[in-house]
Design a protein around this motif. Sequence first.
Motif, PDB file in Angstrom:
ATOM      1  N   SER A 157       0.803  -1.222   0.000  1.00 23.25           N
ATOM      2  CA  SER A 157       0.000   0.000   0.000  1.00 23.25           C
ATOM      3  C   SER A 157       0.835   1.271   0.000  1.00 23.25           C
ATOM      4  N   ASP A 158       2.032   1.241   0.576  1.00 22.72           N
ATOM      5  CA  ASP A 158       2.869   2.445   0.682  1.00 22.72           C
ATOM      6  C   ASP A 158       4.341   2.026   0.605  1.00 22.72           C
ATOM      7  N   PRO A 159       4.865   1.845  -0.608  1.00 23.41           N
ATOM      8  CA  PRO A 159       6.150   1.153  -0.780  1.00 23.41           C
ATOM      9  C   PRO A 159       7.344   1.823  -0.115  1.00 23.41           C
ATOM     10  N   VAL A 160       7.507   3.132  -0.277  1.00 22.36           N
ATOM     11  CA  VAL A 160       8.741   3.758   0.195  1.00 22.36           C
ATOM     12  C   VAL A 160       8.882   3.689   1.716  1.00 22.36           C
ATOM     13  N   PRO A 161       7.867   4.081   2.506  1.00 25.05           N
ATOM     14  CA  PRO A 161       8.005   3.917   3.960  1.00 25.05           C
ATOM     15  C   PRO A 161       8.252   2.468   4.375  1.00 25.05           C
ATOM     16  N   ALA A 162       7.638   1.513   3.660  1.00 25.34           N
ATOM     17  CA  ALA A 162       7.839   0.106   3.989  1.00 25.34           C
ATOM     18  C   ALA A 162       9.294  -0.299   3.771  1.00 25.34           C
ATOM     19  N   LEU A 163       9.902   0.177   2.695  1.00 27.45           N
ATOM     20  CA  LEU A 163      11.308  -0.125   2.437  1.00 27.45           C
ATOM     21  C   LEU A 163      12.207   0.551   3.466  1.00 27.45           C
ATOM     22  N   GLU A 164      11.843   1.763   3.867  1.00 32.42           N
ATOM     23  CA  GLU A 164      12.624   2.452   4.896  1.00 32.42           C
ATOM     24  C   GLU A 164      12.539   1.713   6.231  1.00 32.42           C
ATOM     25  N   MET A 165      11.352   1.180   6.559  1.00 31.33           N
ATOM     26  CA  MET A 165      11.216   0.418   7.801  1.00 31.33           C
ATOM     27  C   MET A 165      11.969  -0.905   7.719  1.00 31.33           C
ATOM     28  N   MET A 166      11.968  -1.518   6.543  1.00 31.26           N
ATOM     29  CA  MET A 166      12.749  -2.746   6.371  1.00 31.26           C
ATOM     30  C   MET A 166      14.226  -2.480   6.641  1.00 31.26           C
TER      31      MET A 166
END
Length: 275
Positions: A157-166
């Motif tokens: 649903s929200d790729p960039v924040p998800a990658l930052e959290m990863m």
Amino acid sequence: MCRWLAYTGAPVFLEDLIFRPERSLIDQSLHADYSEITTNGDGFGVGWYGQREFPGLYRSVRPAWNDRNLIDLSAQISSPMFLAHVRATTGTDVQRSNCHPFRFGRWLFMHNGGVKEFQKLRRELAFGVDSQFFPEIAGTTDSEIMFYLAVTFGLLSDPVPALEMMAGFVEETGKHHGVEEPVQMTLGLSDGERIYAVRYSSGGRTQTLYHSKSMEALRELRPDLEAHFSSEARIVVSEPLTQLGDYWDEIPESSVVIVHGGSVTTRPFQPRLPH
């Protein structure tokens, strides 16, 4: 380290980028110029978007330069968006389930780099993957776990924040285990509409990543060139496919690039802890 490319634009045959350029991905699989590891022969993969709801995927443990099926498929498959990857393992097994790209629903994901001391961190990182996604992990790579961590943190649903959290989760896990600078990554991923590309490492010495300029810029550099790519075509690559250095923009350290409809947007990439 691996080499990869991602393309978006009017449909082209896969061979137009995988085989035909002077510094094609196949050429880079034999001898990469922008990497300490020059040969990438531990398997390959291609993922492409077509008429179905999910992308096609072909992966093999054979060296990309020695696979007749890849030659034949690349000459027949035309796609408006595809990802291709040639692998140099950083320690995990040479097996098909470890070849990139990885697929989940509409998403394709590929990675160049590695998690430092992955075997030391592997168990805790794997526990960070939501139980509903854990059965999807088929291989043994750090890359696949990174992908499903991002899915866990909201990639769909929200790729960039998800990658930052990863990335933040991997760094925090590394800190708990005394591993300094655990993240080294250039990422390429797509949902069939956009390409997302990340260049980031904990130590700020990330592997190279570039995106192409417009076709108009290419024609200005080479008026004699009969370019058959559409005006909105863009390519993201580990290293340039041509000797035309002015046609490729290096993606800055700690950045994410979003490519959509011929436009390229660059913004900072800032790891964060999951909510």
